[in-house]
Scaffold this motif. Structure first.
Motif, PDB file in Angstrom:
ATOM      1  N   CYS A 195       6.672  11.033  -6.082  1.00  0.00           N
ATOM      2  CA  CYS A 195       7.564  10.540  -4.313  1.00  0.00           C
ATOM      3  C   CYS A 195       6.156   9.616  -3.535  1.00  0.00           C
ATOM      4  O   CYS A 195       6.993   8.883  -2.609  1.00  0.00           O
ATOM      5  N   HIS A 196       4.796  10.254  -3.871  1.00  0.00           N
ATOM      6  CA  HIS A 196       4.813   9.716  -2.464  1.00  0.00           C
ATOM      7  C   HIS A 196       4.132   7.788  -2.644  1.00  0.00           C
ATOM      8  O   HIS A 196       4.238   6.677  -1.571  1.00  0.00           O
ATOM      9  N   GLU A 197       4.063   7.748  -4.105  1.00  0.00           N
ATOM     10  CA  GLU A 197       3.402   6.453  -4.740  1.00  0.00           C
ATOM     11  C   GLU A 197       4.705   4.998  -4.683  1.00  0.00           C
ATOM     12  O   GLU A 197       4.845   3.933  -4.037  1.00  0.00           O
TER      13      GLU A 197
ATOM     14  N   GLU B 174      -5.904  11.998  -2.977  1.00  0.00           N
ATOM     15  CA  GLU B 174      -5.787  10.505  -1.515  1.00  0.00           C
ATOM     16  C   GLU B 174      -4.797  10.037  -2.696  1.00  0.00           C
ATOM     17  O   GLU B 174      -5.783   9.845  -3.902  1.00  0.00           O
ATOM     18  N   GLU B 175      -3.977   9.843  -2.459  1.00  0.00           N
ATOM     19  CA  GLU B 175      -2.995   8.306  -2.861  1.00  0.00           C
ATOM     20  C   GLU B 175      -3.876   6.975  -2.227  1.00  0.00           C
ATOM     21  O   GLU B 175      -2.954   6.454  -1.057  1.00  0.00           O
TER      22      GLU B 175
ATOM     23  N   PRO C  78       1.201  -2.692  -2.953  1.00  0.00           N
ATOM     24  CA  PRO C  78       1.276  -3.171  -1.279  1.00  0.00           C
ATOM     25  C   PRO C  78      -0.294  -2.627  -0.528  1.00  0.00           C
ATOM     26  O   PRO C  78      -0.676  -3.207  -0.213  1.00  0.00           O
ATOM     27  N   GLN C  79      -1.203  -1.393  -1.200  1.00  0.00           N
ATOM     28  CA  GLN C  79      -1.803  -1.376  -1.017  1.00  0.00           C
ATOM     29  C   GLN C  79      -3.581  -1.693  -1.260  1.00  0.00           C
ATOM     30  O   GLN C  79      -4.561  -1.841  -0.109  1.00  0.00           O
ATOM     31  N   VAL C  80      -3.372  -2.682  -2.125  1.00  0.00           N
ATOM     32  CA  VAL C  80      -3.817  -4.169  -2.397  1.00  0.00           C
ATOM     33  C   VAL C  80      -3.216  -5.216  -1.826  1.00  0.00           C
ATOM     34  O   VAL C  80      -3.685  -5.964  -2.193  1.00  0.00           O
TER      35      VAL C  80
ATOM     36  N   GLY D  83      -2.683  13.721   1.552  1.00  0.00           N
ATOM     37  CA  GLY D  83      -3.754  11.851   2.241  1.00  0.00           C
ATOM     38  C   GLY D  83      -3.282  10.686   1.509  1.00  0.00           C
ATOM     39  O   GLY D  83      -2.297  10.977   0.732  1.00  0.00           O
ATOM     40  N   CYS D  84      -3.918  10.090   2.333  1.00  0.00           N
ATOM     41  CA  CYS D  84      -3.157   8.349   1.830  1.00  0.00           C
ATOM     42  C   CYS D  84      -5.315   7.730   1.763  1.00  0.00           C
ATOM     43  O   CYS D  84      -5.524   7.590   2.699  1.00  0.00           O
ATOM     44  N   LEU D  85      -4.794   6.389   0.524  1.00  0.00           N
ATOM     45  CA  LEU D  85      -6.501   6.060   0.880  1.00  0.00           C
ATOM     46  C   LEU D  85      -6.041   4.225   2.036  1.00  0.00           C
ATOM     47  O   LEU D  85      -6.948   4.083   2.389  1.00  0.00           O
TER      48      LEU D  85
ATOM     49  N   ASP E 245       7.737   5.682  -2.885  1.00  0.00           N
ATOM     50  CA  ASP E 245       7.426   5.368  -1.255  1.00  0.00           C
ATOM     51  C   ASP E 245       7.349   3.767  -1.089  1.00  0.00           C
ATOM     52  O   ASP E 245       7.442   3.721   0.543  1.00  0.00           O
ATOM     53  N   HIS E 246       5.829   4.161  -1.063  1.00  0.00           N
ATOM     54  CA  HIS E 246       4.656   3.062  -0.901  1.00  0.00           C
ATOM     55  C   HIS E 246       5.559   1.868  -0.641  1.00  0.00           C
ATOM     56  O   HIS E 246       5.553   0.329  -1.154  1.00  0.00           O
ATOM     57  N   LEU E 247       6.262   1.735  -2.287  1.00  0.00           N
ATOM     58  CA  LEU E 247       7.110   0.333  -3.117  1.00  0.00           C
ATOM     59  C   LEU E 247       8.475  -0.022  -1.971  1.00  0.00           C
ATOM     60  O   LEU E 247       8.643  -0.738  -1.982  1.00  0.00           O
TER      61      LEU E 247
HETATM   62 ZN    ZN Z   1      -1.139   6.825  -0.425  1.00  0.00          ZN
END
Ligand code: ZN
Length: 161
Positions: free
Chosen positions: A130-132, A160-161, A50-52, A88-90, A134-136
């Protein structure tokens, strides 16, 4: 391969749940290759589809620069312990915050050939999984930050992710 535009906080694509991948089509393979290139280009340790701008359950993670994980339809099956630290997060550039996560995570996922595998991680890898993931489900780490979101200078960002 191509570097894709990283969506930033405020973009509604980051708040939507992603769909399971049923088949690794050439298009999905291209997406994965682009995600890997985009992650490395941005000096991130992880990136979720989803980040792209793609609502598919795919993440790529590389915490060490030499241990690339491609996770399709990943699921966390076990966690233990606790770690509290900076994250952090990209998709949230220039910011960081303190988040508590499990210190150990066991997950299952499919690789690019749709073979199921298991991965265990502690510390940064556990945090990244866990962070990635969560994005889904449409969640950003900023929802979990303890205290204030902080501004960080680029060179001070530890990851950063
Ligand atoms: Zn992120």
């Amino acid at each position: 391969m191509a570097i894709r535009n990283i969506r930033e906080i405020g973009d509604s694509v980051l708040n939507k749940p992603c769909k399971e991948v049923t088949e690794v089509t050439p298009r999905i393979r291209e997406l994965i290759d682009d995600m890997i290139e985009t992650m490395y280009d941005a000096n991130g340790v992880g990136l979720a589809a989803p980040q792209v701008g793609v609502l598919k359950r795919i993440v790529v993670i590389d915490c060490t620069g030499e241990d690339l994980l491609v996770m399709i339809n990943p699921k966390i099956i076990e966690t233990s312990g606790e770690q509290t630290g900076g994250e952090g997060c990209l998709s949230v550039p220039g910011k960081s915050g303190i988040v508590t996560r499990p210190n150990y995570v066991k997950a299952v996922a499919y690789d690019e050939n749709m073979n199921l595998y298991e991965v265990e991680g502690t510390e940064l890898l556990a945090r990244a999984i866990c962070h990635e993931l969560d994005h889904l489900d449409g969640h950003l780490y900023v929802e979990k930050v303890e205290g204030e979101l902080m501004d960080v200078a680029q060179e001070e960002e530890d990851w950063e992710e």
